[in-house]
Design a protein around this motif. Structure first.
Motif, PDB file in Angstrom:
ATOM      1  N   ILE A  59       0.855  -1.194   0.000  1.00 25.37           N
ATOM      2  CA  ILE A  59       0.000   0.000   0.000  1.00 25.37           C
ATOM      3  C   ILE A  59       0.888   1.240   0.000  1.00 25.37           C
ATOM      4  CG2 ILE A  59      -1.751   1.276   1.293  1.00 25.37           C
ATOM      5  CD1 ILE A  59      -2.757  -1.329   0.020  1.00 25.37           C
ATOM      6  N   THR A  60       0.570   2.193  -0.829  1.00 22.39           N
ATOM      7  CA  THR A  60       1.413   3.374  -0.976  1.00 22.39           C
ATOM      8  C   THR A  60       1.093   4.430   0.080  1.00 22.39           C
ATOM      9  OG1 THR A  60      -0.137   4.471  -2.479  1.00 22.39           O
ATOM     10  CG2 THR A  60       1.513   2.991  -3.461  1.00 22.39           C
ATOM     11  N   LEU A  61       2.049   5.340   0.243  1.00 16.22           N
ATOM     12  CA  LEU A  61       1.824   6.475   1.147  1.00 16.22           C
ATOM     13  C   LEU A  61       0.650   7.321   0.660  1.00 16.22           C
ATOM     14  CD1 LEU A  61       2.733   8.233   3.547  1.00 16.22           C
ATOM     15  CD2 LEU A  61       4.300   9.395   1.978  1.00 16.22           C
ATOM     16  N   ALA A  62       0.535   7.495  -0.642  1.00 19.33           N
ATOM     17  CA  ALA A  62      -0.572   8.302  -1.185  1.00 19.33           C
ATOM     18  C   ALA A  62      -1.918   7.693  -0.808  1.00 19.33           C
ATOM     19  CB  ALA A  62      -0.445   8.406  -2.703  1.00 19.33           C
ATOM     20  N   GLU A  63      -2.014   6.364  -0.841  1.00 21.43           N
ATOM     21  CA  GLU A  63      -3.284   5.736  -0.469  1.00 21.43           C
ATOM     22  C   GLU A  63      -3.572   5.930   1.013  1.00 21.43           C
ATOM     23  OE1 GLU A  63      -5.534   1.399  -0.667  1.00 21.43           O
ATOM     24  OE2 GLU A  63      -4.393   2.162  -2.380  1.00 21.43           O
ATOM     25  N   ARG A  64      -2.533   5.867   1.853  1.00 14.14           N
ATOM     26  CA  ARG A  64      -2.769   6.102   3.295  1.00 14.14           C
ATOM     27  C   ARG A  64      -3.230   7.543   3.539  1.00 14.14           C
ATOM     28  NH1 ARG A  64      -1.368   1.443   5.623  1.00 14.14           N
ATOM     29  NH2 ARG A  64       0.481   0.358   4.835  1.00 14.14           N
ATOM     30  N   GLU A  65      -2.685   8.488   2.794  1.00 11.71           N
ATOM     31  CA  GLU A  65      -3.158   9.875   2.928  1.00 11.71           C
ATOM     32  C   GLU A  65      -4.636   9.969   2.551  1.00 11.71           C
ATOM     33  OE1 GLU A  65      -1.601  12.279   4.277  1.00 11.71           O
ATOM     34  OE2 GLU A  65       0.560  12.045   3.986  1.00 11.71           O
ATOM     35  N   GLN A  66      -5.039   9.254   1.511  1.00 10.34           N
ATOM     36  CA  GLN A  66      -6.444   9.243   1.111  1.00 10.34           C
ATOM     37  C   GLN A  66      -7.319   8.652   2.220  1.00 10.34           C
ATOM     38  OE1 GLN A  66      -6.387   7.087  -2.596  1.00 10.34           O
ATOM     39  NE2 GLN A  66      -5.303   8.716  -3.683  1.00 10.34           N
ATOM     40  N   ARG A  67      -6.780   7.681   2.943  1.00 12.48           N
ATOM     41  CA  ARG A  67      -7.541   7.093   4.050  1.00 12.48           C
ATOM     42  C   ARG A  67      -7.804   8.120   5.145  1.00 12.48           C
ATOM     43  NH1 ARG A  67      -4.306   1.244   4.476  1.00 12.48           N
ATOM     44  NH2 ARG A  67      -5.094   0.424   2.473  1.00 12.48           N
ATOM     45  N   LEU A  68      -6.811   8.971   5.406  1.00  9.41           N
ATOM     46  CA  LEU A  68      -7.026  10.022   6.407  1.00  9.41           C
ATOM     47  C   LEU A  68      -8.103  10.994   5.937  1.00  9.41           C
ATOM     48  CD1 LEU A  68      -3.479  10.955   7.783  1.00  9.41           C
ATOM     49  CD2 LEU A  68      -4.869   8.916   8.169  1.00  9.41           C
ATOM     50  N   ASP A  69      -8.087  11.336   4.667  1.00  7.01           N
ATOM     51  CA  ASP A  69      -9.116  12.232   4.128  1.00  7.01           C
ATOM     52  C   ASP A  69     -10.499  11.591   4.259  1.00  7.01           C
ATOM     53  OD1 ASP A  69      -7.156  14.045   3.436  1.00  7.01           O
ATOM     54  OD2 ASP A  69      -7.036  13.376   1.344  1.00  7.01           O
ATOM     55  N   ARG A  70     -10.593  10.310   3.933  1.00  7.73           N
ATOM     56  CA  ARG A  70     -11.869   9.602   4.049  1.00  7.73           C
ATOM     57  C   ARG A  70     -12.330   9.564   5.505  1.00  7.73           C
ATOM     58  NH1 ARG A  70     -16.866   8.142   2.639  1.00  7.73           N
ATOM     59  NH2 ARG A  70     -17.374   5.981   3.130  1.00  7.73           N
ATOM     60  N   ALA A  71     -11.405   9.321   6.422  1.00  8.92           N
ATOM     61  CA  ALA A  71     -11.764   9.273   7.847  1.00  8.92           C
ATOM     62  C   ALA A  71     -12.288  10.625   8.318  1.00  8.92           C
ATOM     63  CB  ALA A  71     -10.550   8.856   8.675  1.00  8.92           C
ATOM     64  N   ARG A  72     -11.663  11.695   7.894  1.00  9.19           N
ATOM     65  CA  ARG A  72     -12.126  13.023   8.305  1.00  9.19           C
ATOM     66  C   ARG A  72     -13.526  13.311   7.748  1.00  9.19           C
ATOM     67  NH1 ARG A  72      -6.396  14.596   7.287  1.00  9.19           N
ATOM     68  NH2 ARG A  72      -5.469  15.164   9.318  1.00  9.19           N
ATOM     69  N   ALA A  73     -13.767  12.898   6.509  1.00 11.31           N
ATOM     70  CA  ALA A  73     -15.097  13.112   5.932  1.00 11.31           C
ATOM     71  C   ALA A  73     -16.154  12.349   6.732  1.00 11.31           C
ATOM     72  CB  ALA A  73     -15.105  12.662   4.474  1.00 11.31           C
ATOM     73  N   LEU A  74     -15.837  11.139   7.127  1.00  9.22           N
ATOM     74  CA  LEU A  74     -16.780  10.344   7.913  1.00  9.22           C
ATOM     75  C   LEU A  74     -16.962  10.916   9.315  1.00  9.22           C
ATOM     76  CD1 LEU A  74     -15.699   6.752   6.827  1.00  9.22           C
ATOM     77  CD2 LEU A  74     -17.881   7.863   6.341  1.00  9.22           C
ATOM     78  N   MET A  75     -15.909  11.493   9.876  1.00  2.00           N
ATOM     79  CA  MET A  75     -16.051  12.131  11.195  1.00  2.00           C
ATOM     80  C   MET A  75     -17.026  13.304  11.125  1.00  2.00           C
ATOM     81  SD  MET A  75     -12.345  12.076  13.131  1.00  2.00           S
ATOM     82  CE  MET A  75     -11.159  11.877  11.816  1.00  2.00           C
TER      83      MET A  75
END
Length: 442
Positions: A59-75
């Motif tokens: 899994i790339t660093l870019a994908e992990r950054e996208q996961r943080l963005d997704r988590a914030r949207a869900l929060m």
């Protein structure tokens, strides 16, 4: 990959070597007990397996950054102001960090607005920063992540409260990851009375439940490897081998493939126990053999079960077993056919359970004693679950097991399990279904 089957195998190791009266064939027993895994010491089908680690794309660093963005949207959607994750799979999912659980409080927190931060013992700061400063970069938002440290005589929960306050969260709602130890969750709640603690599952499941193409590729590889290992071990199995020795052979086969994995092996009447028995067992011709488990590739797991016999599976003695196998295979197909985006999880279970009951192996949970499937990804069992009462709708990218079974106490059990994922067109298996007792890997 720690699992219920690994626990079972460990518990039976001593018994398997001391209580059995039927020894494995001498040459095979020597191969299994020898420390060498050279090709000369392994059955040919296992020697033919090759290392497949190079096929795994991390899994790339870019994908992990996208996961943080997704988590914030869900929060924001769920009115959660920050999530707190101590250790375990969710920590690895978001950060790439693999941090062992201990009595000392370690936490990574992601506010809905602002930079993430870490709370850790002071003597662990060097290890944390080593990961933050790794080249190539591995930790998402490493340059803005703050580190708060506490000494052994200090209260880490008060430090977390301070860190949250400095992130602008004097009040609000904090999501706690579901597998956080009670002592940690309790400490967080008491140190921050102005903050309300709640479950972070809407965030963690909301992110982890939908697999990306990169995650699906890793799961496909894990499933491919597991099926190749099972096939090689089936071709290498011999009457007289113990179930423990079969499991050891699976371990060796996974080592050949460059991954870690395992499998339980249950024989005859013990196959009627879905998670097996502590009793040592001997593989004999024309007796049901049920194997189950999987492997891990870059943190992503497989979970496959196969039911078969050695010798001639067409003999009249096995007529009943063949009929049961066919029913279970149809139930597995029915569950997959019921899957499409938007379908409630419980309808997948109902499709398999109704077919099994209509075939005379009902009612309800009488012989099909467990749910039809579970979510799978970085954990072997994770949200959501295909079980009665679960109205969660399927969504494209969700991954599950499909594992109906019929278990007849004192006789035998049949379970067929493959993993699958939801596509826009319905459910899609990662591996071909097993067509028959006669040809389990056709």
């Amino acid at each position: 990959m720690p699992s219920r089957r690994r626990f079972l195998l460990s518990a039976t190791a001593a018994a398997a070597t001391s209580s059995l009266s039927v020894p494995a064939p001498p040459l095979l027993a020597q191969r299994l007990s020898a420390p060498s895994t050279s090709e000369a010491s392994l059955p040919p089908a296992i020697s033919a397996l090759t290392n497949r680690r190079a096929e795994a794309v991390p899994i790339t660093l870019a994908e992990r950054e996208q996961r943080l963005d997704r988590a914030r949207a869900l929060m924001h959607q769920n009115k959660i102001d920050a999530i707190v994750i101590t250790t375990g799979t969710s920590l690895t999912y978001f950060t790439g960090l693999r941090w062992g659980q201990s009595e000392r409080f370690f936490a990574w927190s992601l506010p809905a607005t602002g930079a993430p931060f870490i709370v850790c013992p002071v003597f662990e700061e060097g290890r944390v920063r080593e990961r933050m400063e790794a080249k190539p970069a591995a930790l998402p938002s490493a340059s803005t992540t703050r580190v708060y440290t506490w000494n052994e005589d200090e209260d880490p929960y008060q430090l977390l409260a301070k860190a949250l306050n400095e992130s602008g969260l004097a009040t609000g709602q904090i999501g706690i990851e579901e597998r956080t130890q009670f002592v940690f969750a309790n400490g967080i709640a008491h140190a921050s009375p102005a903050l309300t603690t709640t479950s972070a599952t809407p965030i963690t499941f909301g992110c982890r439940g939908i697999k990306s193409p990169a995650e699906l590729a890793l799961m496909q590889l894990a499933n491919n490897i597991t099926l190749s290992v099972y096939k090689a071990c089936y071709e290498s199995a011999q009457p007289g081998m113990t179930n423990r020795q079969f499991s050891q052979m699976v371990d060796l086969a996974y080592t050949r493939c460059g991954v870690t994995g395992d499998a339980s092996c249950q024989v005859g009447e013990y196959s009627a126990l879905p998670h097996g028995s502590l009793q040592p067992q001997v593989i004999r011709e024309e007796e049901i053999i049920l194997i189950d488990d999987g492997c891990t590739v870059e943190g992503y797991q497989s979970d496959i079960s196969r039911t078969f016999v050695l010798g001639d599976p067409t003999i009249p003695k096995l007529d009943k077993a063949r009929k049961v196998f066919d029913i279970v295979l149809k139930a597995q197909s029915a569950a997959l056919a019921a899957a499409h985006p938007g379908a409630p999880c419980h309808t997948i279970d109902a499709a398999a359970r109704d077919l099994i009951a209509a075939a005379g192996y009902g009612p309800d949970y009488k012989y099909f004693t467990h749910r039809v499937g579970h979510g799978i990804g970085m954990d072997g069992h994770e949200w959501p679950y295909l079980v009665r009462g679960n109205t969660t709708p399927l969504a494209t990218g969700m991954c599950f097991s499909d594992e109906p079974g019929i278990y007849l106490p004192g006789e035998f059990g049949v379970r067929l399990e493959d993993d699958w994922h939801v596509t826009e067109d319905g459910g899609k298996m990662f591996t071909p279904q097993s067509p028959s007792l006669e040809h389990p890997f056709a």
